[in-house]
Design a protein around this motif. Structure first.
Motif, PDB file in Angstrom:
ATOM      1  N   MET A   1       0.851  -1.188   0.000  1.00  0.00           N
ATOM      2  CA  MET A   1       0.000   0.000   0.000  1.00  0.00           C
ATOM      3  C   MET A   1       0.889   1.241   0.000  1.00  0.00           C
ATOM      4  SD  MET A   1      -3.122  -0.589   2.548  1.00  0.00           S
ATOM      5  CE  MET A   1      -2.848  -2.087   3.471  1.00  0.00           C
ATOM      6  N   SER A   2       0.471   2.230  -0.725  1.00  0.00           N
ATOM      7  CA  SER A   2       1.270   3.455  -0.731  1.00  0.00           C
ATOM      8  C   SER A   2       0.467   4.617  -1.287  1.00  0.00           C
ATOM      9  CB  SER A   2       2.524   3.260  -1.581  1.00  0.00           C
ATOM     10  OG  SER A   2       2.152   3.095  -2.911  1.00  0.00           O
ATOM     11  N   GLY A   3       0.852   5.803  -0.850  1.00  0.00           N
ATOM     12  CA  GLY A   3       0.316   7.044  -1.404  1.00  0.00           C
ATOM     13  C   GLY A   3      -1.154   7.267  -1.109  1.00  0.00           C
ATOM     14  N   GLY A   4      -1.693   8.325  -1.709  1.00  0.00           N
ATOM     15  CA  GLY A   4      -3.111   8.597  -1.583  1.00  0.00           C
ATOM     16  C   GLY A   4      -3.474   9.559  -0.476  1.00  0.00           C
ATOM     17  N   SER A   5      -2.571   9.780   0.469  1.00  0.00           N
ATOM     18  CA  SER A   5      -2.954  10.625   1.588  1.00  0.00           C
ATOM     19  C   SER A   5      -2.100  11.882   1.699  1.00  0.00           C
ATOM     20  CB  SER A   5      -2.862   9.827   2.883  1.00  0.00           C
ATOM     21  OG  SER A   5      -1.528   9.449   3.094  1.00  0.00           O
ATOM     22  N   GLU A   6      -1.245  12.105   0.741  1.00  0.00           N
ATOM     23  CA  GLU A   6      -0.352  13.243   0.905  1.00  0.00           C
ATOM     24  C   GLU A   6      -1.052  14.557   0.579  1.00  0.00           C
ATOM     25  OE1 GLU A   6       2.560  13.559  -2.648  1.00  0.00           O
ATOM     26  OE2 GLU A   6       1.858  11.518  -2.549  1.00  0.00           O
ATOM     27  N   LYS A   7      -0.582  15.599   1.233  1.00  0.00           N
ATOM     28  CA  LYS A   7      -1.125  16.934   1.030  1.00  0.00           C
ATOM     29  C   LYS A   7      -0.145  17.713   0.177  1.00  0.00           C
ATOM     30  CE  LYS A   7      -3.303  19.118   4.563  1.00  0.00           C
ATOM     31  NZ  LYS A   7      -3.460  19.974   5.746  1.00  0.00           N
ATOM     32  N   LYS A   8      -0.651  18.302  -0.905  1.00  0.00           N
ATOM     33  CA  LYS A   8       0.230  19.068  -1.771  1.00  0.00           C
ATOM     34  C   LYS A   8       0.056  20.560  -1.510  1.00  0.00           C
ATOM     35  CE  LYS A   8       0.984  15.759  -5.366  1.00  0.00           C
ATOM     36  NZ  LYS A   8       0.339  15.088  -6.471  1.00  0.00           N
ATOM     37  N   THR A   9       1.123  21.281  -1.703  1.00  0.00           N
ATOM     38  CA  THR A   9       1.124  22.707  -1.410  1.00  0.00           C
ATOM     39  C   THR A   9       1.347  23.505  -2.682  1.00  0.00           C
ATOM     40  OG1 THR A   9       2.005  22.257   0.776  1.00  0.00           O
ATOM     41  CG2 THR A   9       2.291  24.485  -0.038  1.00  0.00           C
ATOM     42  N   TYR A  10       0.541  24.556  -2.836  1.00  0.00           N
ATOM     43  CA  TYR A  10       0.655  25.442  -3.999  1.00  0.00           C
ATOM     44  C   TYR A  10       0.841  26.857  -3.467  1.00  0.00           C
ATOM     45  CZ  TYR A  10      -1.268  21.290  -6.149  1.00  0.00           C
ATOM     46  OH  TYR A  10      -1.472  19.997  -6.541  1.00  0.00           O
ATOM     47  N   GLN A  11       2.004  27.403  -3.721  1.00  0.00           N
ATOM     48  CA  GLN A  11       2.394  28.673  -3.101  1.00  0.00           C
ATOM     49  C   GLN A  11       2.243  29.822  -4.087  1.00  0.00           C
ATOM     50  OE1 GLN A  11       4.406  29.029   0.164  1.00  0.00           O
ATOM     51  NE2 GLN A  11       3.539  31.036  -0.247  1.00  0.00           N
ATOM     52  N   ALA A  12       1.542  30.864  -3.677  1.00  0.00           N
ATOM     53  CA  ALA A  12       1.492  32.103  -4.454  1.00  0.00           C
ATOM     54  C   ALA A  12       2.120  33.202  -3.608  1.00  0.00           C
ATOM     55  CB  ALA A  12       0.047  32.445  -4.809  1.00  0.00           C
ATOM     56  N   GLN A  13       2.100  34.415  -4.147  1.00  0.00           N
ATOM     57  CA  GLN A  13       2.769  35.511  -3.430  1.00  0.00           C
ATOM     58  C   GLN A  13       2.196  35.765  -2.052  1.00  0.00           C
ATOM     59  OE1 GLN A  13       2.983  39.137  -5.563  1.00  0.00           O
ATOM     60  NE2 GLN A  13       4.931  38.632  -6.513  1.00  0.00           N
ATOM     61  N   SER A  14       0.859  35.810  -1.959  1.00  0.00           N
ATOM     62  CA  SER A  14       0.287  36.183  -0.679  1.00  0.00           C
ATOM     63  C   SER A  14      -0.624  35.121  -0.077  1.00  0.00           C
ATOM     64  CB  SER A  14      -0.488  37.495  -0.828  1.00  0.00           C
ATOM     65  OG  SER A  14      -1.399  37.377  -1.881  1.00  0.00           O
ATOM     66  N   ILE A  15      -0.652  33.937  -0.698  1.00  0.00           N
ATOM     67  CA  ILE A  15      -1.503  32.868  -0.151  1.00  0.00           C
ATOM     68  C   ILE A  15      -0.884  31.511  -0.492  1.00  0.00           C
ATOM     69  CG2 ILE A  15      -2.963  32.727  -2.213  1.00  0.00           C
ATOM     70  CD1 ILE A  15      -5.374  32.295  -0.309  1.00  0.00           C
ATOM     71  N   THR A  16      -1.063  30.562   0.411  1.00  0.00           N
ATOM     72  CA  THR A  16      -0.637  29.187   0.158  1.00  0.00           C
ATOM     73  C   THR A  16      -1.877  28.313   0.184  1.00  0.00           C
ATOM     74  OG1 THR A  16       1.461  29.578   1.264  1.00  0.00           O
ATOM     75  CG2 THR A  16       0.805  27.295   0.985  1.00  0.00           C
ATOM     76  N   VAL A  17      -2.059  27.524  -0.871  1.00  0.00           N
ATOM     77  CA  VAL A  17      -3.207  26.624  -0.942  1.00  0.00           C
ATOM     78  C   VAL A  17      -2.695  25.198  -0.792  1.00  0.00           C
ATOM     79  CG1 VAL A  17      -5.079  25.777  -2.402  1.00  0.00           C
ATOM     80  CG2 VAL A  17      -4.467  28.192  -2.452  1.00  0.00           C
ATOM     81  N   THR A  18      -3.386  24.399   0.011  1.00  0.00           N
ATOM     82  CA  THR A  18      -3.022  22.985   0.105  1.00  0.00           C
ATOM     83  C   THR A  18      -4.187  22.136  -0.377  1.00  0.00           C
ATOM     84  OG1 THR A  18      -3.769  22.827   2.400  1.00  0.00           O
ATOM     85  CG2 THR A  18      -1.443  23.332   2.035  1.00  0.00           C
ATOM     86  N   PHE A  19      -3.852  20.984  -0.919  1.00  0.00           N
ATOM     87  CA  PHE A  19      -4.858  20.082  -1.472  1.00  0.00           C
ATOM     88  C   PHE A  19      -4.538  18.658  -1.041  1.00  0.00           C
ATOM     89  CE2 PHE A  19      -6.067  17.194  -5.024  1.00  0.00           C
ATOM     90  CZ  PHE A  19      -7.433  17.256  -4.831  1.00  0.00           C
ATOM     91  N   GLU A  20      -5.544  18.017  -0.449  1.00  0.00           N
ATOM     92  CA  GLU A  20      -5.382  16.641   0.013  1.00  0.00           C
ATOM     93  C   GLU A  20      -6.317  15.767  -0.820  1.00  0.00           C
ATOM     94  OE1 GLU A  20      -5.280  14.445   4.357  1.00  0.00           O
ATOM     95  OE2 GLU A  20      -5.766  16.557   4.223  1.00  0.00           O
ATOM     96  N   ALA A  21      -5.744  15.078  -1.789  1.00  0.00           N
ATOM     97  CA  ALA A  21      -6.534  14.365  -2.801  1.00  0.00           C
ATOM     98  C   ALA A  21      -7.506  13.351  -2.205  1.00  0.00           C
ATOM     99  CB  ALA A  21      -5.594  13.674  -3.784  1.00  0.00           C
ATOM    100  N   ARG A  22      -7.093  12.671  -1.152  1.00  0.00           N
ATOM    101  CA  ARG A  22      -7.975  11.600  -0.642  1.00  0.00           C
ATOM    102  C   ARG A  22      -9.255  12.147  -0.023  1.00  0.00           C
ATOM    103  NH1 ARG A  22      -7.405  10.294   5.098  1.00  0.00           N
ATOM    104  NH2 ARG A  22      -6.073  11.904   5.966  1.00  0.00           N
ATOM    105  N   ARG A  23      -9.276  13.446   0.313  1.00  0.00           N
ATOM    106  CA  ARG A  23     -10.497  14.023   0.896  1.00  0.00           C
ATOM    107  C   ARG A  23     -11.420  14.612  -0.160  1.00  0.00           C
ATOM    108  NH1 ARG A  23      -8.789  17.559   6.086  1.00  0.00           N
ATOM    109  NH2 ARG A  23     -11.023  17.495   6.421  1.00  0.00           N
ATOM    110  N   CYS A  24     -10.932  14.747  -1.389  1.00  0.00           N
ATOM    111  CA  CYS A  24     -11.708  15.408  -2.445  1.00  0.00           C
ATOM    112  C   CYS A  24     -12.942  14.592  -2.814  1.00  0.00           C
ATOM    113  CB  CYS A  24     -10.816  15.603  -3.669  1.00  0.00           C
ATOM    114  SG  CYS A  24     -11.689  16.358  -5.053  1.00  0.00           S
ATOM    115  N   LEU A  25     -14.087  15.259  -2.862  1.00  0.00           N
ATOM    116  CA  LEU A  25     -15.356  14.609  -3.216  1.00  0.00           C
ATOM    117  C   LEU A  25     -15.729  14.879  -4.674  1.00  0.00           C
ATOM    118  CD1 LEU A  25     -17.411  15.651  -0.069  1.00  0.00           C
ATOM    119  CD2 LEU A  25     -16.430  13.419  -0.530  1.00  0.00           C
TER     120      LEU A  25
END
Ligand code: SF4
Length: 93
Positions: A1-25
């Protein structure tokens, strides 16, 4: 078993967005709300520089699953924090 739960980070100048694929509906609130930022045809699929931090935060808050979260570079976060009524004035002198 592997992967699926990692949180990815997307950085902009004044905001950071994170996305956790396994929670996406796959409700698509994000791609419909801000298609210039959330575009699954692009890599990376989140391009936070394509909108203001304010607009981005607004759409991220609509994510029904919590897969998307944000943090403002100047200190704000996606989780509302209510002030507890602490006095703003310094103790008497
Ligand atoms: S709004 Fe949230 S749950 Fe819906 S597709 Fe986007 S990331 Fe997934």
């Amino acid at each position: 078993m592997s992967g699926g739960s990692e949180k990815k980070t997307y950085q902009a100048q004044s905001i950071t967005v994170t996305f956790e694929a396994r929670r996406c509906l796959h409700a698509a609130e994000c791609v419909q709300g801000l298609p210039e930022v959330f575009d699954i045809a692009k890599r990376p699929w989140i391009q936070p520089d394509n909108a203001t931090a304010e607009r981005l935060a607004e759409v991220v808050r609509r994510c029904p699953s919590g897969a998307l979260q944000y943090e403002l570079v100047d200190g704000g976060t996606g989780a509302p924090t209510g002030p507890a009524g602490s006095p703003a004035v310094p103790p008497g002198s």
